[in-house]
Motif scaffolding. Structure first.
Motif, short mmCIF file in Angstrom:
data_model
loop_
_atom_site.label_atom_id
_atom_site.label_comp_id
_atom_site.label_asym_id
_atom_site.label_seq_id
_atom_site.Cartn_x
_atom_site.Cartn_y
_atom_site.Cartn_z
N UNK A 85 0.87 -1.17 0.00
CA UNK A 85 0.00 0.00 0.00
C UNK A 85 0.91 1.23 0.00
N UNK A 86 0.44 2.34 0.52
CA UNK A 86 1.21 3.58 0.40
C UNK A 86 2.52 3.59 1.17
N UNK A 87 2.65 2.75 2.23
CA UNK A 87 3.87 2.83 3.02
C UNK A 87 4.40 1.50 3.55
N UNK A 88 3.77 0.38 3.18
CA UNK A 88 4.24 -0.90 3.72
C UNK A 88 3.75 -2.06 2.87
N UNK A 89 4.34 -3.24 3.09
CA UNK A 89 3.88 -4.47 2.46
C UNK A 89 2.72 -5.02 3.29
N UNK A 90 1.63 -5.32 2.64
CA UNK A 90 0.44 -5.77 3.36
C UNK A 90 0.16 -7.27 3.17
N UNK A 91 0.80 -7.87 2.16
CA UNK A 91 0.54 -9.29 1.90
C UNK A 91 1.66 -9.88 1.08
N UNK A 92 2.06 -11.11 1.42
CA UNK A 92 2.99 -11.86 0.58
C UNK A 92 2.45 -13.28 0.42
N UNK A 93 2.81 -13.92 -0.68
CA UNK A 93 2.40 -15.30 -0.91
C UNK A 93 3.41 -15.98 -1.81
N UNK A 94 3.73 -17.21 -1.47
CA UNK A 94 4.59 -18.05 -2.30
C UNK A 94 3.80 -19.30 -2.67
N UNK A 95 3.67 -19.55 -3.97
CA UNK A 95 2.90 -20.69 -4.45
C UNK A 95 3.76 -21.54 -5.37
N UNK A 96 3.70 -22.85 -5.18
CA UNK A 96 4.38 -23.79 -6.07
C UNK A 96 3.34 -24.64 -6.77
N UNK A 97 3.51 -24.80 -8.08
CA UNK A 97 2.57 -25.58 -8.88
C UNK A 97 3.32 -26.56 -9.77
N UNK A 98 2.64 -27.64 -10.14
CA UNK A 98 3.20 -28.59 -11.09
C UNK A 98 3.40 -27.88 -12.43
N UNK A 99 4.58 -28.07 -13.04
CA UNK A 99 4.91 -27.35 -14.26
C UNK A 99 4.13 -27.83 -15.47
N UNK A 100 3.52 -29.00 -15.41
CA UNK A 100 2.76 -29.52 -16.54
C UNK A 100 1.28 -29.23 -16.46
N UNK A 101 0.73 -29.24 -15.26
CA UNK A 101 -0.72 -29.10 -15.09
C UNK A 101 -1.14 -27.86 -14.31
N UNK A 102 -0.19 -27.20 -13.67
CA UNK A 102 -0.42 -26.03 -12.82
C UNK A 102 -1.22 -26.37 -11.55
N UNK A 103 -1.32 -27.66 -11.24
CA UNK A 103 -1.98 -28.08 -10.00
C UNK A 103 -1.16 -27.58 -8.81
N UNK A 104 -1.79 -26.96 -7.82
CA UNK A 104 -1.06 -26.47 -6.65
C UNK A 104 -0.41 -27.60 -5.85
N UNK A 105 0.81 -27.35 -5.41
CA UNK A 105 1.53 -28.30 -4.57
C UNK A 105 1.82 -27.70 -3.19
N UNK A 106 1.90 -26.36 -3.14
CA UNK A 106 2.29 -25.69 -1.90
C UNK A 106 1.81 -24.25 -1.97
N UNK A 107 1.37 -23.72 -0.82
CA UNK A 107 0.95 -22.31 -0.77
C UNK A 107 1.23 -21.77 0.63
N UNK A 108 1.98 -20.69 0.69
CA UNK A 108 2.30 -20.03 1.95
C UNK A 108 1.94 -18.55 1.85
N UNK A 109 1.23 -18.02 2.83
CA UNK A 109 0.82 -16.62 2.74
C UNK A 109 0.91 -15.92 4.10
N UNK A 110 1.07 -14.61 4.02
CA UNK A 110 1.12 -13.75 5.21
C UNK A 110 0.32 -12.50 4.92
N UNK A 111 -0.45 -12.06 5.93
CA UNK A 111 -1.25 -10.85 5.83
C UNK A 111 -0.91 -9.93 6.99
N UNK A 112 -0.59 -8.70 6.69
CA UNK A 112 -0.26 -7.72 7.73
C UNK A 112 -1.40 -7.54 8.71
N UNK A 113 -2.62 -7.54 8.21
CA UNK A 113 -3.78 -7.27 9.05
C UNK A 113 -3.96 -8.34 10.13
N UNK A 114 -3.40 -9.53 9.93
CA UNK A 114 -3.53 -10.62 10.89
C UNK A 114 -2.41 -10.66 11.91
#
Length: 260
Positions: A85-114
């Motif tokens: 936003x105007x002065x800080x990072x409010x959310x980050x996410x790292x997602x890993x997917x299969x390179x052939x089908x794009x099926x999710x394998x891993x998802x990690x997220x952080x929210x500032x509000x939490x």
């Protein structure tokens, strides 16, 4: 002359009916076009308006970095997101997917509000999930049990990460007047479900140096929500979103031409 206009009216009605017909394509590992996904970094300007001519508010910048990598002999696609936003990072996410089908394998997220230490991790291969460092599968609350049922169903089924919707739209087999049933799932929410998007038309946006950019127009509607995406026919990237929320507010995403 009357007969001519009668024939003309039949042709117009016939063409209109044909134009309105929309076949449904159910997205699966066989028709997803993962090779069309572009590696590299993109930055989107995201903002709201009370009406279409109002001043922009709640401005954010969303950075999304896509790269292909190999881990433990497996080819993956990693998508890393950072929202500011105007002065800080409010959310980050790292997602890993299969390179052939794009099926999710891993998802990690952080929210500032939490809170500073609020991180959620979902591993679809090991069927493990943690929220704020706690084993989510041991949450005995009604809501916790419902969410974990959804997670386990997602782990066992082909689905696509709804948090990567912009990337998913880039690898759909888009065609005029086709509706796409996308098996979306947002980590930590209810079980996967088909969400329907329709290529309702074509349009042109104006790019750098006043160059016309031919786009597919992809639309989605649900109660209180209408979304219109402009997707480049050439690069397959989502260039613009216009979203109407409850008829009272508009949200926009605009892909910037350059990123730092």
């Amino acid at each position: 002359m009357k007969y001519y206009f009668y024939l003309l009216s039949l042709i117009l009605v016939s063409n209109f009916g044909f134009a309105q017909k929309s076949d449904t394509v159910y997205i699966n590992p066989k028709n997803i076009q993962v090779a069309d996904l572009n590696d590299g970094k993109s930055v989107y300007l995201v903002y709201y308006r009370q009406h279409k001519e109002a001043t922009r508010t709640m401005t954010q910048f969303w950075t999304r970095a896509v790269k292909r990598k190999t881990e433990n002999g497996k080819t993956l696609i990693e998508v890393y997101q950072s929202w500011e936003d105007k002065d800080s990072i409010v959310h980050t996410a790292k997602s890993l997917c299969d390179a052939q089908t794009f099926k999710p394998l891993f998802h990690e997220s952080w929210w500032k509000v939490r809170g500073k230490n609020s991180t959620s991790v979902y591993n679809y291969e090991t069927k493990q999930a943690t929220i704020d460092g706690n084993d989510a599968l041991k949450d005995t609350s009604t809501k916790g049990k419902q969410l974990m049922v959804g997670f386990l169903k997602a782990a066992d089924a082909y689905h696509l990460n709804w948090h990567l919707d912009l990337e998913v739209f880039s690898i759909l087999p888009l065609s005029f007047h086709k509706t796409y049933a996308i098996p979306f799932y947002e980590a930590g929410y209810k079980e996967p479900e088909n969400i329907f998007y329709t290529v309702s038309g074509e349009d042109q946006l104006t790019g750098n140096d006043n160059q016309p950019i031919a786009c597919w127009v992809l639309t989605h509607e649900s109660p209180g929500n209408k979304e219109i995406f402009w997707i480049s026919k050439k690069t397959k990237e989502v260039l613009k979103l216009e979203q109407e929320v409850n008829g009272k507010m508009y949200r926009y995403k605009i892909k910037l031409g350059f990123s730092d």
